[in-house]
Motif scaffolding. Sequence first.
Motif, PDB file in Angstrom:
ATOM      1  N   ASN A   1       1.236  -1.457  -0.045  1.00 29.63           N
ATOM      2  CA  ASN A   1      -0.663  -0.120   0.144  1.00 29.63           C
ATOM      3  C   ASN A   1       1.143   0.958  -0.164  1.00 29.63           C
ATOM      4  OD1 ASN A   1      -1.578   2.608   0.537  1.00 29.63           O
ATOM      5  ND2 ASN A   1      -2.857   1.139   2.459  1.00 29.63           N
ATOM      6  N   PRO A   2       0.933   1.743  -0.865  1.00 27.41           N
ATOM      7  CA  PRO A   2       1.707   2.768  -1.578  1.00 27.41           C
ATOM      8  C   PRO A   2       1.807   4.193   0.373  1.00 27.41           C
ATOM      9  CG  PRO A   2       0.755   2.656  -2.986  1.00 27.41           C
ATOM     10  CD  PRO A   2       0.454   1.576  -1.827  1.00 27.41           C
ATOM     11  N   TRP A   3       0.796   3.885   0.501  1.00 28.02           N
ATOM     12  CA  TRP A   3      -0.222   5.524   1.234  1.00 28.02           C
ATOM     13  C   TRP A   3       0.484   4.626   2.311  1.00 28.02           C
ATOM     14  CZ3 TRP A   3      -2.604   3.881  -2.782  1.00 28.02           C
ATOM     15  CH2 TRP A   3      -2.351   4.846  -4.099  1.00 28.02           C
ATOM     16  N   GLN A   4      -0.070   3.685   3.004  1.00 30.29           N
ATOM     17  CA  GLN A   4      -0.362   3.407   4.676  1.00 30.29           C
ATOM     18  C   GLN A   4       0.230   2.136   5.351  1.00 30.29           C
ATOM     19  OE1 GLN A   4      -4.438   3.222   5.494  1.00 30.29           O
ATOM     20  NE2 GLN A   4      -4.922   5.132   5.351  1.00 30.29           N
ATOM     21  N   GLY A   5       1.161   1.963   4.192  1.00 31.42           N
ATOM     22  CA  GLY A   5       1.859   0.271   4.046  1.00 31.42           C
ATOM     23  C   GLY A   5       3.872   0.711   4.698  1.00 31.42           C
ATOM     24  N   SER A   6       4.012   1.574   5.874  1.00 32.31           N
ATOM     25  CA  SER A   6       4.963   2.132   6.056  1.00 32.31           C
ATOM     26  C   SER A   6       5.644   0.483   6.457  1.00 32.31           C
ATOM     27  CB  SER A   6       4.908   2.414   7.868  1.00 32.31           C
ATOM     28  OG  SER A   6       4.268   1.459   8.516  1.00 32.31           O
ATOM     29  N   ASN A   7       5.285  -0.643   7.210  1.00 28.41           N
ATOM     30  CA  ASN A   7       5.719  -1.823   7.654  1.00 28.41           C
ATOM     31  C   ASN A   7       6.158  -2.565   6.115  1.00 28.41           C
ATOM     32  OD1 ASN A   7       3.282  -2.473   8.014  1.00 28.41           O
ATOM     33  ND2 ASN A   7       2.949  -3.988   8.537  1.00 28.41           N
ATOM     34  N   GLN A   8       5.434  -2.446   4.795  1.00 24.29           N
ATOM     35  CA  GLN A   8       5.526  -2.916   3.802  1.00 24.29           C
ATOM     36  C   GLN A   8       6.476  -2.721   2.703  1.00 24.29           C
ATOM     37  OE1 GLN A   8       1.681  -2.555   1.624  1.00 24.29           O
ATOM     38  NE2 GLN A   8       0.549  -2.655   4.494  1.00 24.29           N
ATOM     39  N   HIS A   9       7.150  -3.906   2.027  1.00 26.14           N
ATOM     40  CA  HIS A   9       8.112  -3.835   1.343  1.00 26.14           C
ATOM     41  C   HIS A   9       7.828  -4.912   0.239  1.00 26.14           C
ATOM     42  CE1 HIS A   9      10.151  -2.285   4.926  1.00 26.14           C
ATOM     43  NE2 HIS A   9      10.074  -2.783   5.239  1.00 26.14           N
ATOM     44  N   GLY A  10       8.384  -3.900  -0.999  1.00 28.30           N
ATOM     45  CA  GLY A  10       7.848  -4.485  -2.134  1.00 28.30           C
ATOM     46  C   GLY A  10       8.793  -5.653  -2.533  1.00 28.30           C
ATOM     47  N   ILE A  11       8.245  -6.396  -3.511  1.00 29.66           N
ATOM     48  CA  ILE A  11       9.441  -7.853  -3.559  1.00 29.66           C
ATOM     49  C   ILE A  11       8.979  -8.277  -5.375  1.00 29.66           C
ATOM     50  CG2 ILE A  11      10.096  -8.563  -1.198  1.00 29.66           C
ATOM     51  CD1 ILE A  11       8.067 -10.996  -1.700  1.00 29.66           C
ATOM     52  N   PRO A  12       9.987  -8.623  -5.957  1.00 32.47           N
ATOM     53  CA  PRO A  12       9.280  -8.622  -7.113  1.00 32.47           C
ATOM     54  C   PRO A  12       8.502 -10.116  -7.236  1.00 32.47           C
ATOM     55  CG  PRO A  12      11.964  -8.431  -6.665  1.00 32.47           C
ATOM     56  CD  PRO A  12      11.485  -8.118  -5.830  1.00 32.47           C
ATOM     57  N   TYR A  13       7.885  -9.914  -8.032  1.00 32.43           N
ATOM     58  CA  TYR A  13       6.916 -11.312  -8.161  1.00 32.43           C
ATOM     59  C   TYR A  13       7.825 -12.263  -9.555  1.00 32.43           C
ATOM     60  CZ  TYR A  13       2.395  -8.894  -8.188  1.00 32.43           C
ATOM     61  OH  TYR A  13       1.541  -7.702  -7.802  1.00 32.43           O
ATOM     62  N   PRO A  14       7.629 -13.731  -9.188  1.00 38.06           N
ATOM     63  CA  PRO A  14       8.153 -14.640  -9.580  1.00 38.06           C
ATOM     64  C   PRO A  14       8.611 -14.250 -10.989  1.00 38.06           C
ATOM     65  CG  PRO A  14       6.639 -15.660  -7.932  1.00 38.06           C
ATOM     66  CD  PRO A  14       6.607 -14.076  -8.153  1.00 38.06           C
ATOM     67  N   SER A  15       9.317 -14.753 -11.629  1.00 39.10           N
ATOM     68  CA  SER A  15       9.000 -15.032 -13.031  1.00 39.10           C
ATOM     69  C   SER A  15       9.342 -15.963 -13.105  1.00 39.10           C
ATOM     70  CB  SER A  15      10.059 -13.390 -13.754  1.00 39.10           C
ATOM     71  OG  SER A  15       9.766 -13.720 -15.171  1.00 39.10           O
ATOM     72  N   TYR A  16      10.409 -16.389 -13.997  1.00 43.34           N
ATOM     73  CA  TYR A  16      10.184 -17.839 -14.848  1.00 43.34           C
ATOM     74  C   TYR A  16      11.867 -18.493 -15.122  1.00 43.34           C
ATOM     75  CZ  TYR A  16       6.131 -16.881 -17.907  1.00 43.34           C
ATOM     76  OH  TYR A  16       4.639 -16.157 -17.705  1.00 43.34           O
ATOM     77  N   PHE A  17      12.474 -17.641 -14.861  1.00 40.41           N
ATOM     78  CA  PHE A  17      14.368 -17.703 -13.978  1.00 40.41           C
ATOM     79  C   PHE A  17      14.486 -18.250 -13.257  1.00 40.41           C
ATOM     80  CE2 PHE A  17      18.843 -16.679 -15.293  1.00 40.41           C
ATOM     81  CZ  PHE A  17      19.303 -17.386 -16.123  1.00 40.41           C
ATOM     82  N   HIS A  18      14.965 -18.796 -12.955  1.00 38.21           N
ATOM     83  CA  HIS A  18      15.463 -19.799 -11.539  1.00 38.21           C
ATOM     84  C   HIS A  18      16.745 -20.343 -11.581  1.00 38.21           C
ATOM     85  CE1 HIS A  18      11.771 -18.445 -10.459  1.00 38.21           C
ATOM     86  NE2 HIS A  18      10.854 -19.247 -11.189  1.00 38.21           N
ATOM     87  N   PRO A  19      18.391 -19.913 -12.177  1.00 37.94           N
ATOM     88  CA  PRO A  19      19.319 -20.549 -12.177  1.00 37.94           C
ATOM     89  C   PRO A  19      19.447 -21.436 -10.797  1.00 37.94           C
ATOM     90  CG  PRO A  19      19.878 -17.507 -12.359  1.00 37.94           C
ATOM     91  CD  PRO A  19      17.619 -18.372 -12.480  1.00 37.94           C
ATOM     92  N   SER A  20      20.229 -21.930 -11.572  1.00 37.36           N
ATOM     93  CA  SER A  20      21.277 -22.875  -9.808  1.00 37.36           C
ATOM     94  C   SER A  20      22.443 -22.162 -10.040  1.00 37.36           C
ATOM     95  CB  SER A  20      20.826 -24.263 -10.074  1.00 37.36           C
ATOM     96  OG  SER A  20      20.311 -24.435  -9.579  1.00 37.36           O
ATOM     97  N   THR A  21      23.345 -21.430 -10.864  1.00 36.36           N
ATOM     98  CA  THR A  21      24.709 -20.931 -10.370  1.00 36.36           C
ATOM     99  C   THR A  21      24.438 -19.569 -11.270  1.00 36.36           C
ATOM    100  OG1 THR A  21      25.519 -22.541 -12.932  1.00 36.36           O
ATOM    101  CG2 THR A  21      25.135 -23.582 -10.702  1.00 36.36           C
ATOM    102  N   SER A  22      26.327 -18.774 -10.986  1.00 36.36           N
ATOM    103  CA  SER A  22      26.306 -18.148 -11.764  1.00 36.36           C
ATOM    104  C   SER A  22      26.426 -17.846 -13.236  1.00 36.36           C
ATOM    105  CB  SER A  22      27.366 -16.994 -10.619  1.00 36.36           C
ATOM    106  OG  SER A  22      28.100 -18.002 -10.797  1.00 36.36           O
ATOM    107  N   ASP A  23      27.150 -19.110 -13.788  1.00 40.88           N
ATOM    108  CA  ASP A  23      27.608 -19.285 -14.326  1.00 40.88           C
ATOM    109  C   ASP A  23      25.925 -19.569 -14.998  1.00 40.88           C
ATOM    110  OD1 ASP A  23      29.761 -19.161 -14.214  1.00 40.88           O
ATOM    111  OD2 ASP A  23      30.059 -21.663 -14.650  1.00 40.88           O
TER     112      ASP A  23
END
Length: 464
Positions: free
Chosen positions: A243-265
């Motif tokens: 809530n952009p107006w009253q969500g002082s204890n709320q923090h936005g995190i990304p929606y999951p997309s399709y990419f979930h790599p296991s390694t930095s490579d």
Amino acid sequence: MSSSRKHHFDIHSTCISGHYCLKSAISFSVLLAFSFLVLFLWYPPTRTNISSRIHSHYNHKPPKLKLCKENFSVYIYDLPTKFNLGLLGDCLNLNIHRNMCPHVANQGLGQPFSGWPGLGWYATNQFTSEMLFHARLENHRCRTLDPEAATLFYVPFYGGLHASSKVREANLSERDALAVELAEYVVRQPWWRRRGGGDHFLVLGRTAWDFLRKRDGGQETGATCLLNLPAVQNMSVLTVERNPWQGSNQHGIPYPSYFHPSTSDEMLTWQKLIARANRPHLFSFVGAPRTGIQKAAVRDEIILQCAESSECNLLKCGNGNGNCNDPRRVLGVMTASRFCLQAPGDSFTRRSTFDSMVAGCVPVFFSPHTAYSQYGWYFPGDPSAYSVFIDYEGKGNGSEKRVDIEEELRKIPEERVERMRKTVIGLIPRVSYLHPNSTDNEMSDAIDVAIRALSKQQAQAEAA
């Protein structure tokens, strides 16, 4: 294929087809069927429910924790399973619109898919971030099994999945019962009393509006009252839309997309690949029309302009066409576009924002609350470094001059477009969710970003 298109993705070229000998196939099928019959008679099947299969994906034995080089440690509450994994046993009824069983599989990653370059691709549902957090923190290098040593306490409640399963429950007390029980459980724990819940956090895979039920003009809005509970208001709440107006204890995190790599490579390979991808379309839009005066006006205008432009690639969703249910189609449109339009959907935010970034496509926003007021932990402070903003609120209904989207995008110098795209591609690791079983200590993902930000916030609160 011309040299100008040699790096452009063609998902159809990766499809595999084969021809089989009919006679051999029939013989093999008969033999296979006979073998199964013998096994069935000799070893009668045992009953295994969905819940027990899902539980097997998680570590119940204390994991071998890797060396944590951070100045924080996270303790995970061992909640009764009715608050998380136990809900998955009824995956057929977790959402009123779809069967969630395929989507909660593989620790919330969903089903893997092929026919796309690289590794780590899953048809992940947009509402499973609460599961992905849980699974990854179980194996996180900075997890502690000693609550005395913890600086942060994670409460693994699958509140989003629960809320979506109860949205049609007429009895509001019944709808809220599990959320209320969770709050009562947590405040009884000795570690809660240490800082009154200020060092506790939970993760929700749905928007904050689903947990802020209130009476609006005689109508109940929101599924549950979770975020209105005093105990939860003392905690930090990570949600895909705050809530952009009253969500002082709320923090936005990304929606999951399709990419979930296991390694930095795997991550670097994908980043290099899309950095040199051919993008024949100036802009694109993936989405469906919406109802509601403001949302419908903006969406309808965007769809109309995209359909009229030879420079726009339009992928319309809805009406049962399944276009947007195939990750390869969605990513195929975005990887071939320089800009991806991100009109508000049912709420301000869109999962498509993160799909476009994974595809290396510069997002174009039409409301500041689609990203700028949501994901401060994840994006640069200067929105123009990675995105374009077109002020379309109040436009498109004939009351003001029509904004020509194509014209606005053409005004942007190519050098700036390249800089924005480079920034977007560089942001992919921090807006992605690594595979929960990843042991790559060199790569930070969306979860690492969130835990570091929470730790910094907690340190500042203690110092105040």
